[in-house]
Scaffold this motif. Sequence first.
Motif, PDB file in Angstrom:
ATOM      1  N   PHE A  42       0.841  -1.195   0.000  1.00 50.33           N
ATOM      2  CA  PHE A  42       0.000   0.000   0.000  1.00 50.33           C
ATOM      3  C   PHE A  42       0.878   1.247   0.000  1.00 50.33           C
ATOM      4  O   PHE A  42       2.082   1.185   0.281  1.00 50.33           O
ATOM      5  N   THR A  43       0.258   2.372  -0.289  1.00 50.06           N
ATOM      6  CA  THR A  43       0.861   3.679  -0.061  1.00 50.06           C
ATOM      7  C   THR A  43      -0.010   4.422   0.945  1.00 50.06           C
ATOM      8  O   THR A  43      -1.180   4.071   1.151  1.00 50.06           O
ATOM      9  N   TYR A  44       0.543   5.474   1.558  1.00 50.40           N
ATOM     10  CA  TYR A  44      -0.122   6.082   2.711  1.00 50.40           C
ATOM     11  C   TYR A  44      -0.051   7.607   2.669  1.00 50.40           C
ATOM     12  O   TYR A  44       0.808   8.195   2.011  1.00 50.40           O
ATOM     13  N   GLY A  45      -0.948   8.221   3.405  1.00 50.20           N
ATOM     14  CA  GLY A  45      -0.945   9.671   3.503  1.00 50.20           C
ATOM     15  C   GLY A  45      -1.885  10.163   4.586  1.00 50.20           C
ATOM     16  O   GLY A  45      -2.675   9.399   5.156  1.00 50.20           O
ATOM     17  N   ALA A  46      -1.799  11.443   4.872  1.00 49.75           N
ATOM     18  CA  ALA A  46      -2.708  12.107   5.813  1.00 49.75           C
ATOM     19  C   ALA A  46      -2.956  13.512   5.299  1.00 49.75           C
ATOM     20  O   ALA A  46      -2.043  14.174   4.810  1.00 49.75           O
ATOM     21  N   SER A  47      -4.196  13.949   5.388  1.00 53.02           N
ATOM     22  CA  SER A  47      -4.532  15.305   4.941  1.00 53.02           C
ATOM     23  C   SER A  47      -5.158  16.088   6.080  1.00 53.02           C
ATOM     24  O   SER A  47      -5.881  15.536   6.920  1.00 53.02           O
ATOM     25  N   PHE A  48      -4.865  17.368   6.093  1.00 54.16           N
ATOM     26  CA  PHE A  48      -5.353  18.295   7.110  1.00 54.16           C
ATOM     27  C   PHE A  48      -5.988  19.487   6.402  1.00 54.16           C
ATOM     28  O   PHE A  48      -5.404  20.054   5.477  1.00 54.16           O
ATOM     29  N   ALA A  49      -7.181  19.862   6.840  1.00 55.02           N
ATOM     30  CA  ALA A  49      -7.912  20.947   6.178  1.00 55.02           C
ATOM     31  C   ALA A  49      -8.427  21.946   7.199  1.00 55.02           C
ATOM     32  O   ALA A  49      -8.822  21.579   8.309  1.00 55.02           O
ATOM     33  N   GLU A  50      -8.424  23.214   6.802  1.00 56.53           N
ATOM     34  CA  GLU A  50      -9.091  24.269   7.556  1.00 56.53           C
ATOM     35  C   GLU A  50     -10.144  24.889   6.653  1.00 56.53           C
ATOM     36  O   GLU A  50      -9.860  25.260   5.509  1.00 56.53           O
ATOM     37  N   VAL A  51     -11.358  24.971   7.156  1.00 57.32           N
ATOM     38  CA  VAL A  51     -12.440  25.568   6.376  1.00 57.32           C
ATOM     39  C   VAL A  51     -13.061  26.714   7.158  1.00 57.32           C
ATOM     40  O   VAL A  51     -12.965  26.791   8.381  1.00 57.32           O
ATOM     41  N   GLY A  52     -13.715  27.590   6.406  1.00 62.31           N
ATOM     42  CA  GLY A  52     -14.577  28.600   6.986  1.00 62.31           C
ATOM     43  C   GLY A  52     -15.990  28.379   6.487  1.00 62.31           C
ATOM     44  O   GLY A  52     -16.200  28.086   5.308  1.00 62.31           O
ATOM     45  N   VAL A  53     -16.957  28.481   7.366  1.00 63.88           N
ATOM     46  CA  VAL A  53     -18.367  28.321   7.005  1.00 63.88           C
ATOM     47  C   VAL A  53     -19.108  29.583   7.426  1.00 63.88           C
ATOM     48  O   VAL A  53     -19.066  29.967   8.606  1.00 63.88           O
ATOM     49  N   ASP A  54     -19.764  30.210   6.457  1.00 66.00           N
ATOM     50  CA  ASP A  54     -20.536  31.408   6.778  1.00 66.00           C
ATOM     51  C   ASP A  54     -21.673  31.032   7.728  1.00 66.00           C
ATOM     52  O   ASP A  54     -22.501  30.175   7.424  1.00 66.00           O
ATOM     53  N   ALA A  55     -21.706  31.662   8.878  1.00 66.30           N
ATOM     54  CA  ALA A  55     -22.667  31.295   9.915  1.00 66.30           C
ATOM     55  C   ALA A  55     -24.109  31.560   9.515  1.00 66.30           C
ATOM     56  O   ALA A  55     -25.033  30.977  10.098  1.00 66.30           O
ATOM     57  N   TYR A  56     -24.314  32.400   8.517  1.00 65.33           N
ATOM     58  CA  TYR A  56     -25.675  32.789   8.143  1.00 65.33           C
ATOM     59  C   TYR A  56     -26.144  32.157   6.831  1.00 65.33           C
ATOM     60  O   TYR A  56     -27.334  31.913   6.647  1.00 65.33           O
ATOM     61  N   THR A  57     -25.217  31.891   5.919  1.00 64.50           N
ATOM     62  CA  THR A  57     -25.608  31.322   4.625  1.00 64.50           C
ATOM     63  C   THR A  57     -25.234  29.857   4.469  1.00 64.50           C
ATOM     64  O   THR A  57     -25.765  29.170   3.599  1.00 64.50           O
ATOM     65  N   GLY A  58     -24.292  29.370   5.291  1.00 64.04           N
ATOM     66  CA  GLY A  58     -23.827  27.998   5.156  1.00 64.04           C
ATOM     67  C   GLY A  58     -22.791  27.810   4.069  1.00 64.04           C
ATOM     68  O   GLY A  58     -22.378  26.679   3.780  1.00 64.04           O
ATOM     69  N   GLU A  59     -22.335  28.877   3.442  1.00 64.63           N
ATOM     70  CA  GLU A  59     -21.301  28.774   2.411  1.00 64.63           C
ATOM     71  C   GLU A  59     -20.019  28.220   3.031  1.00 64.63           C
ATOM     72  O   GLU A  59     -19.575  28.670   4.093  1.00 64.63           O
ATOM     73  N   VAL A  60     -19.417  27.230   2.374  1.00 58.45           N
ATOM     74  CA  VAL A  60     -18.185  26.602   2.860  1.00 58.45           C
ATOM     75  C   VAL A  60     -17.029  27.046   1.980  1.00 58.45           C
ATOM     76  O   VAL A  60     -17.106  26.991   0.751  1.00 58.45           O
ATOM     77  N   ARG A  61     -15.953  27.484   2.603  1.00 58.94           N
ATOM     78  CA  ARG A  61     -14.749  27.863   1.878  1.00 58.94           C
ATOM     79  C   ARG A  61     -13.538  27.157   2.475  1.00 58.94           C
ATOM     80  O   ARG A  61     -13.290  27.227   3.679  1.00 58.94           O
ATOM     81  N   LEU A  62     -12.801  26.455   1.642  1.00 61.91           N
ATOM     82  CA  LEU A  62     -11.525  25.907   2.073  1.00 61.91           C
ATOM     83  C   LEU A  62     -10.543  27.049   2.273  1.00 61.91           C
ATOM     84  O   LEU A  62     -10.372  27.896   1.386  1.00 61.91           O
ATOM     85  N   ARG A  63      -9.902  27.084   3.436  1.00 64.87           N
ATOM     86  CA  ARG A  63      -8.950  28.159   3.727  1.00 64.87           C
ATOM     87  C   ARG A  63      -7.511  27.706   3.510  1.00 64.87           C
ATOM     88  O   ARG A  63      -6.683  28.478   3.031  1.00 64.87           O
ATOM     89  N   ARG A  64      -7.202  26.492   3.866  1.00 61.91           N
ATOM     90  CA  ARG A  64      -5.871  25.940   3.618  1.00 61.91           C
ATOM     91  C   ARG A  64      -5.934  24.429   3.759  1.00 61.91           C
ATOM     92  O   ARG A  64      -6.857  23.885   4.383  1.00 61.91           O
ATOM     93  N   MET A  65      -4.933  23.745   3.173  1.00 62.96           N
ATOM     94  CA  MET A  65      -4.900  22.290   3.223  1.00 62.96           C
ATOM     95  C   MET A  65      -3.456  21.825   3.099  1.00 62.96           C
ATOM     96  O   MET A  65      -2.657  22.411   2.365  1.00 62.96           O
TER      97      MET A  65
END
Length: 706
Positions: free
Chosen positions: A558-581
């Motif tokens: 096998f090959t292996y990995g790990a991913s880490f993400a930071e998102v922002g979600v608009d508290a009023y509209t629910g829009e999701v934006r990836l901020r960094r990964m």
Amino acid sequence: MIGDGINRTEGPRKVAGQVPYSAERRDAGDPLHGFVRGAAIGSGRITEIDTTAAEAAPGVRLVLTHRNAPPQGDLADLGGLHDAKPELVDDRIVRYGQPVALVVADSFEQARAAAMLIEVSYDREPADFDFFAHAGGGEVQDVSAVGDFEQAFAEAPVSIDATYTTPYHFGHPMEPNAAIADWRDGHLTVYLTAQMLNQLLDGLALTLMLDKADITIDSAYVGGGFGSKIGLHCEAVLASLATRILERPVKLAMTRRQMFSLVGHRAASQSRIRLGATADGRLTALGHDAHVQTTIRDDWREPVANVARALYAAPNRLTRRSHVELDVGAPEPVRGPGELPGLMVFESAVDELAEKLGMDPVELRLRNDTQIDPEKNRPLNGRRLADCLREGAERFGWDDRPIVPASRRDGDWLIGYGVASSIRSHWQMATDVRVRIDPAGLVTVQSDMTDLGTGTYTIMAQVAASALNVPVEQVQVELGRTDHPKGWGSGGSWGSGNMSVATDRACSAVREKVFAAAGKGFNDIFAEVRRHFPNGVEAIGHTIGANDDPNYKAYSQFTYGASFAEVGVDAYTGEVRLRRMLGVFSFGRVLNAKTARSQLLGGMIWGVSAALHEGGDVDPRYGHWVNGDLAEYLIPTHADIPAIDAIVLDDFDEHANHMGVKGIGELGAGGTGGSVANAVYNATGVRVRDFPITLGRLLPGLIARG
């Protein structure tokens, strides 16, 4: 040379427009143009078809329907990659958009206009198009059981039992599916955009009822594949039928919208995941039941439930798959088959368990790491998942994560962090490569392996240059023709690894021939070839298949990995934006640092897309794709993807092969979607289990939380 991040050797010619894709080839001269008329129903029969107006239209040379199409080989009940795939054989309609006619004319515009003049009447029959109306059920297949899962799960101090769904996905690359077929002097040449040539050669020969020796497939340059060019599709078959009738080259290129119905897709899936653990986070029960879409004429079953089999330790395990046969197109492999949807949902479940345990999600994964395949009971060679998790956590700043969901804000944006593991099987397929040194000072590497734009031309030049100790500029790589030595094509992330091993062995064999003639003390291999081999010298290198390799019996690959993400979600509209990964990966020796990183970043973006954007929707009444074009089938734009990074751990996997290399093409796409989904939950406290995470699925939960 191996490992250096050199630029693509064919890059300047591609930029200058000197490298034609299949539909641009003019080796056979200017072609006639074909256009497919597709069925307007999802299931039934053609009762009448009138081609009179089309045949009389300007420029039309041929109109093919089931009434006048040449005889073809029979379609197997479960059509595999090597099987016949006949077209226009009868009046039966089994999917929306199925070819009911081919028009060939002097120009594309004439062919398309004439195709619209064909009048077709149908007798529509009852059909089943709605996967999500089937809640599980169906024949259970591919069962893997260890211990007593049901009892262990029932007795687990902490457990979760959750159901997730993933939609249909499409893997449509930059270059649409296309073919130019040329029949002359009893030989068929097909300039085809394809991934795996010898499998397609088998199927095309059976379909056309020709000997394989009478067909050449040429796929020298391919503009992406992602699984969409693995199978034999109608463009190759229909263009080949037409050129044999007309004795003129015929070009057939799919439109973007046609690709949605004429090329396969990733099957939709429903997963029930059950995890049981002790209070300190040790998994005692691991279960994944996956239900996937298929058709009656299909041998592809998306292996969604397989992803966890070697991912974490647990003494009691049960993974299995069932399927439902629908009257939509047959599913096919799409980038990261099994891993992309499977890890997205499984790693979401692991995150849910971590919260229930009150444990750091990284720590839970580390606590259940293993060096032994828990189902095959043999070592997991090159297992560096823990290193990927630890390195990623440190670089990403995981310790600063919001521990309590929905607890961190940046103005109107809710901020969340997420993590997920990745794992991808490493496959080894029988592969032959020819290496030749000419007295003029040129090394030629030949294989039917295809370059999908991933850098195979460059990597093979690097391997040969390193093995022969010559400048990379003096290596010419020739790929993508069925009259070259047989490989296993590009797919499953096995292409470059298999071909690198075979290329290195071919170079070693050439060197041995030169050594035998000149002794081992020479400095200039080209000078010795001129002296001792006036006609040049060559050798074939071979990579043996996994079933014949002791390493693949003694170790799980096998090959292996790990991913880490930071998102922002608009508290009023629910829009999701990836901020960094950030992704951290381990896959043995790196062949080219630049192309490897590019592959990983592309895979990570695909994972983001699966979590937040992509999903094909079937009209449950008629069986057509409601969002069957790239205007409505959503994929990320540049604005959706901020600066992301991929880190590769320096490694050499001695138990994979003598070069220590493994495939990486699909590794980056694995757990990335899970890290995004987990970040969205961490930001909002709302767990969406039906992907993708859209406004409509997220906003009600945000409203409910106030």
